[in-house]
Design an enzyme around this catalytic site. Structure first.
Site, mmCIF file in Angstrom:
data_model
loop_
_atom_site.group_PDB
_atom_site.id
_atom_site.type_symbol
_atom_site.label_atom_id
_atom_site.label_comp_id
_atom_site.label_asym_id
_atom_site.label_seq_id
_atom_site.Cartn_x
_atom_site.Cartn_y
_atom_site.Cartn_z
ATOM 1 N N GLN A 281 5.708 6.167 15.796
ATOM 2 C CA GLN A 281 6.043 7.344 14.975
ATOM 3 C C GLN A 281 5.298 8.594 15.465
ATOM 4 O OE1 GLN A 281 8.448 7.229 12.457
ATOM 5 N NE2 GLN A 281 8.738 5.272 13.492
ATOM 6 N N ILE B 135 1.438 -3.221 3.698
ATOM 7 C CA ILE B 135 1.206 -2.213 4.736
ATOM 8 C C ILE B 135 0.932 -2.844 6.098
ATOM 9 C CG2 ILE B 135 -0.217 -0.232 5.422
ATOM 10 C CD1 ILE B 135 1.277 0.336 2.861
ATOM 11 N N ARG C 131 -8.681 2.413 16.446
ATOM 12 C CA ARG C 131 -7.298 2.902 16.504
ATOM 13 C C ARG C 131 -7.231 4.388 16.154
ATOM 14 N NH1 ARG C 131 -2.008 2.062 15.428
ATOM 15 N NH2 ARG C 131 -1.186 3.313 13.731
ATOM 16 N N ILE D 197 2.099 3.044 17.668
ATOM 17 C CA ILE D 197 2.035 4.488 17.387
ATOM 18 C C ILE D 197 3.385 5.134 17.692
ATOM 19 C CG2 ILE D 197 -0.460 4.706 17.790
ATOM 20 C CD1 ILE D 197 0.220 5.895 20.563
ATOM 21 N N ARG E 255 -0.118 -2.569 14.940
ATOM 22 C CA ARG E 255 -0.368 -1.156 14.640
ATOM 23 C C ARG E 255 0.065 -0.214 15.769
ATOM 24 N NH1 ARG E 255 -6.185 -0.789 12.213
ATOM 25 N NH2 ARG E 255 -5.332 1.046 11.227
ATOM 26 N N LYS F 292 -14.825 8.528 5.477
ATOM 27 C CA LYS F 292 -14.674 8.282 6.934
ATOM 28 C C LYS F 292 -13.284 8.712 7.379
ATOM 29 C CE LYS F 292 -13.519 3.976 8.280
ATOM 30 N NZ LYS F 292 -12.262 3.854 9.060
ATOM 31 N N ASN F 293 -12.261 8.370 6.600
ATOM 32 C CA ASN F 293 -10.881 8.632 7.035
ATOM 33 C C ASN F 293 -10.452 10.077 6.812
ATOM 34 O OD1 ASN F 293 -10.829 6.037 7.910
ATOM 35 N ND2 ASN F 293 -9.559 5.249 6.263
HETATM 36 C C1 EPZ Z 1 -4.989 4.757 8.215
HETATM 37 O O1 EPZ Z 1 -4.693 3.990 9.352
HETATM 38 C C2 EPZ Z 1 -6.434 4.417 7.868
HETATM 39 N N1 EPZ Z 1 -7.289 4.813 8.992
HETATM 40 C C3 EPZ Z 1 -6.552 2.928 7.587
HETATM 41 O O2 EPZ Z 1 -7.888 2.672 7.219
HETATM 42 C C4 EPZ Z 1 -5.629 2.575 6.435
HETATM 43 O O3 EPZ Z 1 -5.686 1.189 6.214
HETATM 44 C C5 EPZ Z 1 -4.191 2.985 6.788
HETATM 45 O O4 EPZ Z 1 -4.153 4.389 7.110
HETATM 46 C C6 EPZ Z 1 -3.218 2.744 5.630
HETATM 47 O O5 EPZ Z 1 -3.629 3.456 4.510
HETATM 48 C C7 EPZ Z 1 -7.578 6.119 9.181
HETATM 49 O O6 EPZ Z 1 -7.154 6.988 8.432
HETATM 50 C C8 EPZ Z 1 -8.490 6.441 10.330
HETATM 51 P P1 EPZ Z 1 -0.781 3.894 9.230
HETATM 52 P P2 EPZ Z 1 -3.367 4.299 10.198
HETATM 53 O O7 EPZ Z 1 -0.353 4.662 10.438
HETATM 54 O O8 EPZ Z 1 -3.013 5.735 10.080
HETATM 55 C C9 EPZ Z 1 2.616 1.003 10.880
HETATM 56 C C10 EPZ Z 1 -9.936 1.593 7.288
HETATM 57 O O9 EPZ Z 1 -10.208 0.493 6.836
HETATM 58 N N2 EPZ Z 1 2.867 2.071 11.869
HETATM 59 O O10 EPZ Z 1 -0.649 4.544 7.893
HETATM 60 O O11 EPZ Z 1 -3.571 3.712 11.532
HETATM 61 C C11 EPZ Z 1 1.251 0.374 11.071
HETATM 62 O O12 EPZ Z 1 1.350 -0.671 12.003
HETATM 63 C C12 EPZ Z 1 -8.651 1.808 8.050
HETATM 64 O O13 EPZ Z 1 -10.635 2.626 7.125
HETATM 65 C C13 EPZ Z 1 3.917 1.934 12.764
HETATM 66 O O14 EPZ Z 1 4.638 0.931 12.743
HETATM 67 O O15 EPZ Z 1 -2.288 3.456 9.403
HETATM 68 C C14 EPZ Z 1 0.907 -0.118 9.692
HETATM 69 O O16 EPZ Z 1 1.508 -1.389 9.504
HETATM 70 C C15 EPZ Z 1 -8.008 0.487 8.353
HETATM 71 N N3 EPZ Z 1 4.138 2.918 13.679
HETATM 72 C C16 EPZ Z 1 1.587 0.901 8.769
HETATM 73 O O17 EPZ Z 1 2.564 1.573 9.575
HETATM 74 C C17 EPZ Z 1 3.373 4.054 13.742
HETATM 75 O O18 EPZ Z 1 3.636 4.922 14.596
HETATM 76 C C18 EPZ Z 1 0.646 1.948 8.191
HETATM 77 O O19 EPZ Z 1 -0.063 2.470 9.285
HETATM 78 C C19 EPZ Z 1 2.309 4.171 12.817
HETATM 79 C C20 EPZ Z 1 2.084 3.179 11.884
#
Ligand code: EPZ
Length: 406
Positions: A114, A315, A81, A112, A110, A5-6
């Site tokens: 970054q 995370i 998201r 955005i 969560r 999916k991801n």
């Molecule tokens: C991806 O989410 C996955 N989703 C998530 O899977 C997965 O849990 C996550 O990566 C971590 O591996 C998809 O790929 C569609 P991050 P993402 O940006 O990209 C913080 C599932 O179950 N952060 O890596 O949204 C954020 O809050 C889902 O399939 C910021 O602070 O996660 C989090 O605490 C759930 N600022 C951490 O970083 C930002 O600009 C990691 O988030 C971006 C993120």
């Protein structure tokens, strides 16, 4: 295994960059993929997915159109998201994007920030009004971008934006997830000039335009981990066909440490558990560390360990919603901050449970498989977001499980 999916979601978003259609082979039929297809439809794209066929042969086709003034609406973005993944492609291809700021979700705020920081470094102007991010850029220009933290979709958004920017972009502290590599593979097939994916530093040299492509999406390593843990927690013997063991080292090492036998071969991964479950500590981390998306499932497994297991979630801020439900089954778990201490018990007992988020619901199913008596998991729409007919896959492994009502 189904397609990941991801990896499918960013591949669908990448189609917005191309003059021709992107055909994704092996995408599962999931709620999140349907939702993302609806969003792309609002943005002018045409999305079709084969109904029949096995999930590895099925075709998902995305052809971009003219988004005009279209925007990514709040009612869609708030449910998923990953919608943020349209931001980079819309900006790079059409010069503008208007997307609802993703609200918080069950597992944390969560933000955005970054994503926005990176796009601004490439020359985009962004404003926030009435909960919507508006971004505009005549033409993005390549630039060095240093991520303050590892972000999977942040890395993916910037790769896609940089692919059509003028000049070279270097993404530092980039996410190394296999899904990021899968997207790089697709973008290269579309004509992008990318190198370094899978490392902390990805270099993208912008090109004038990208063409459509056909893409065999990678297998879902999270689904594979979930099914292998179903074998481990029940003392069974499960083979995940099509799983890529090379993308699952951290999970497989923890399974071995806990006493399960793991066999990795070309085209499958097999897990057998003969002896007791040894309690082991586990800490989630960005790839290649232990994936946060398998934390809940692993905690369910540790509930039946022979001692104490410390599970740390580094995370997301609030990814322990499954703890209260596991306790109702007899799990002995104490949480303080982002750490849970799990004291293994002899057995769990079935109970009516409430699913709260995608991976937590999977952990409740695993616990139910190992528990005595019957477990009913409510609100399984969470499960359907990320697993295609999980109950059928588990039944084929010998589980006594059925979907009793939607
Ligand atoms: C991806 O989410 C996955 N989703 C998530 O899977 C997965 O849990 C996550 O990566 C971590 O591996 C998809 O790929 C569609 P991050 P993402 O940006 O990209 C913080 C599932 O179950 N952060 O890596 O949204 C954020 O809050 C889902 O399939 C910021 O602070 O996660 C989090 O605490 C759930 N600022 C951490 O970083 C930002 O600009 C990691 O988030 C971006 C993120």
């Amino acid at each position: 295994m189904s397609g990941a999916k991801n990896a499918v979601l960013p591949a669908m978003a990448a189609a917005l960059l191309a003059d021709g259609p992107v055909e994704i082979v092996g995408a599962p039929r999931l709620r999140d993929i349907a939702t993302f297809g609806k969003l792309l439809g609002i943005l002018g794209a045409t999305v079709t997915q084969d109904a029949g066929g096995t999930d590895r042969s099925r075709l998902l086709r995305v052809a971009s159109g003219e988004p005009g003034e279209a925007e990514a609406p709040y009612d869609l973005v708030k449910t998923m998201r990953a919608s943020v993944l349209v931001l980079g492609p819309l900006l790079a291809r059409y010069g503008r994007a208007r997307i609802s700021l993703p609200g918080g979700c069950a597992i944390g705020p969560r933000p955005i920030d970054q994503h926005l920081k990176g796009l601004e470094l490439l020359g985009a102007r962004t404003t926030l009004s009435e909960g919507y991010i508006e971004a505009a850029a005549d033409r993005l220009r390549g630039a060095p971008v240093y991520f303050d933290l590892k972000t999977v979709t942040g890395t993916e958004n910037l790769m896609m934006a940089a692919a059509l920017a003028e000049g070279t972009t270097v993404l530092k502290n980039a996410a190394r997830e296999p899904e990021v590599c899968d997207l790089a593979r697709l973008l290269r097939a579309m004509g992008a000039d990318i190198e370094g994916e899978g490392t902390d530093e990805i270099t993208v040299r912008g090109v004038r335009s990208l063409r459509g492509a056909r893409h065999e999406v990678m297998a879902d390593r999270i689904e594979a981990a979930t099914l292998l843990l179903a074998g481990a927690i029940t003392g069974g013997d499960v083979t995940a066909l099509g799983a890529d063991g090379g993308a699952m080292d951290a999970v497989l090492e923890k399974l071995q440490e806990s006493g399960a036998e793991v066999e990795v071969a070309n085209g499958f991964v097999r897990v057998r558990r003969a002896g007791p479950i040894r309690s082991v500590n586990m800490k989630t981390a960005p790839y290649p560390g232990f994936p946060t998306d398998v934390q809940a499932q692993f905690m369910a497994y540790m509930c039946l360990g022979d001692g104490f297991s410390i599970v740390s979630e580094t995370i997301f801020e609030n990814r322990f919603m499954h703890v209260a439900e596991l306790r109702r089954m007899g799990g002995r778990i104490d949480v303080s901050g982002n750490t849970a201490a799990v004291k293994g018990v002899q057995g769990l007992s079935g109970a009516p449970l409430m699913a709260t988020d995608l991976r937590a619901s999977a952990s409740l199913v695993l616990a139910g498989l190992a528990a005595s008596g019957t477990t009913e998991v409510l609100r399984i729409y969470h499960l359907d977001r990320g697993y295609e007919s999980l109950e059928n896959k588990l039944s084929s492994l010998g589980a006594d499980i059925a979907r009793v009502r939607e």
